[in-house]
Design a protein around this motif. Structure first.
Motif, short mmCIF file in Angstrom:
data_model
loop_
_atom_site.label_atom_id
_atom_site.label_comp_id
_atom_site.label_asym_id
_atom_site.label_seq_id
_atom_site.Cartn_x
_atom_site.Cartn_y
_atom_site.Cartn_z
N LEU A 9 -12.08 31.73 -46.69
CA LEU A 9 -11.39 30.61 -47.19
C LEU A 9 -11.59 29.69 -46.22
N ILE A 10 -12.00 28.44 -46.52
CA ILE A 10 -12.01 27.16 -45.80
C ILE A 10 -11.12 26.10 -46.49
N LEU A 33 -15.06 25.38 -55.15
CA LEU A 33 -14.66 24.31 -54.63
C LEU A 33 -13.23 24.19 -55.41
N LEU A 34 -12.39 23.66 -54.63
CA LEU A 34 -10.81 23.23 -55.06
C LEU A 34 -10.19 22.39 -54.57
N HIS A 35 -9.97 20.97 -55.20
CA HIS A 35 -9.24 20.06 -54.50
C HIS A 35 -8.49 19.20 -55.82
N ILE A 63 -13.78 26.79 -50.61
CA ILE A 63 -13.64 25.61 -49.91
C ILE A 63 -12.51 24.98 -50.80
N ALA A 64 -11.46 24.52 -50.20
CA ALA A 64 -10.05 23.84 -50.57
C ALA A 64 -9.60 22.89 -49.79
N ALA A 79 -10.09 33.05 -42.72
CA ALA A 79 -9.85 31.47 -43.07
C ALA A 79 -10.23 30.66 -41.98
N PHE A 80 -10.77 29.30 -42.14
CA PHE A 80 -11.11 28.36 -41.24
C PHE A 80 -10.48 27.41 -41.88
#
Length: 166
Positions: A9-10, A33-35, A63-64, A79-80
């Motif tokens: 997870l980033i 991608l989630l935003h 990546i969120a 996670a990063f």
């Protein structure tokens, strides 16, 4: 980590950074991608994929942005995360080793924020970083995080935090 079969997870602090990372990270496996910029239909589709009952059908790389902080029952191995206010970090930490069955889960926190984040107070970010640095290398308990949060906000919230719409 991805090559080892770990789920990664980033979490970036803004949409543009998350989009850039998604484009820059070449990974042939499943990634998502989630935003907050997605329309409702697309966001629902994405959320269904990352919360699929079958873990094998979930994206290995997500990546969120902060869109991942609430109401999603997800559980990544590693996670990063870009630095953010302590209360946001606590929510983000809860998306890694959620059930606590994976042993100590590595979380890499980055002090430098890549994009524009006018919605975060610099003094809160600095105090959060100081607290996280103090806790570095330790297995964190809920109590550690509560104490860190209390320290970051020991002087209370500032005017912008109390009334963000003003």
């Amino acid at each position: 980590y991805l090559e080892e079969g770990k789920s990664v997870l980033i979490i970036a602090n803004n949409v543009k950074t998350s989009q850039d990372l998604f484009e820059q990270i070449s990974y042939a496996g499943s990634k998502c991608l989630l935003h907050s910029g997605f329309n409702k239909r697309d966001r629902n589709r994405i959320e269904k994929s990352i919360t699929n009952e079958d873990p094998a059908k979930r994206p290995q790389l997500l990546i969120a942005t902060q869109a991942v902080e609430v109401s999603l029952d997800i559980d990544y191995d590693i996670a990063f995360i870009e630095n953010a206010p302590i209360d946001a970090l606590i929510q983000r930490f809860g998306r890694v080793n959620r059930a606590g069955k994976k042993g100590i889960a590595p979380i890499f926190l980055f002090e430098e924020i890549i994009g524009n984040t006018p919605f975060y107070d610099d003094s809160v970010l600095n105090r959060t970083w100081e607290e996280m640095t103090r806790l570095e290398g330790r297995e964190l308990s809920e109590n550690d995080l509560v104490q860190a949060c209390n320290e970051v906000y020991k002087e209370g919230y500032n005017k912008n935090q109390n009334n963000p719409k003003e």
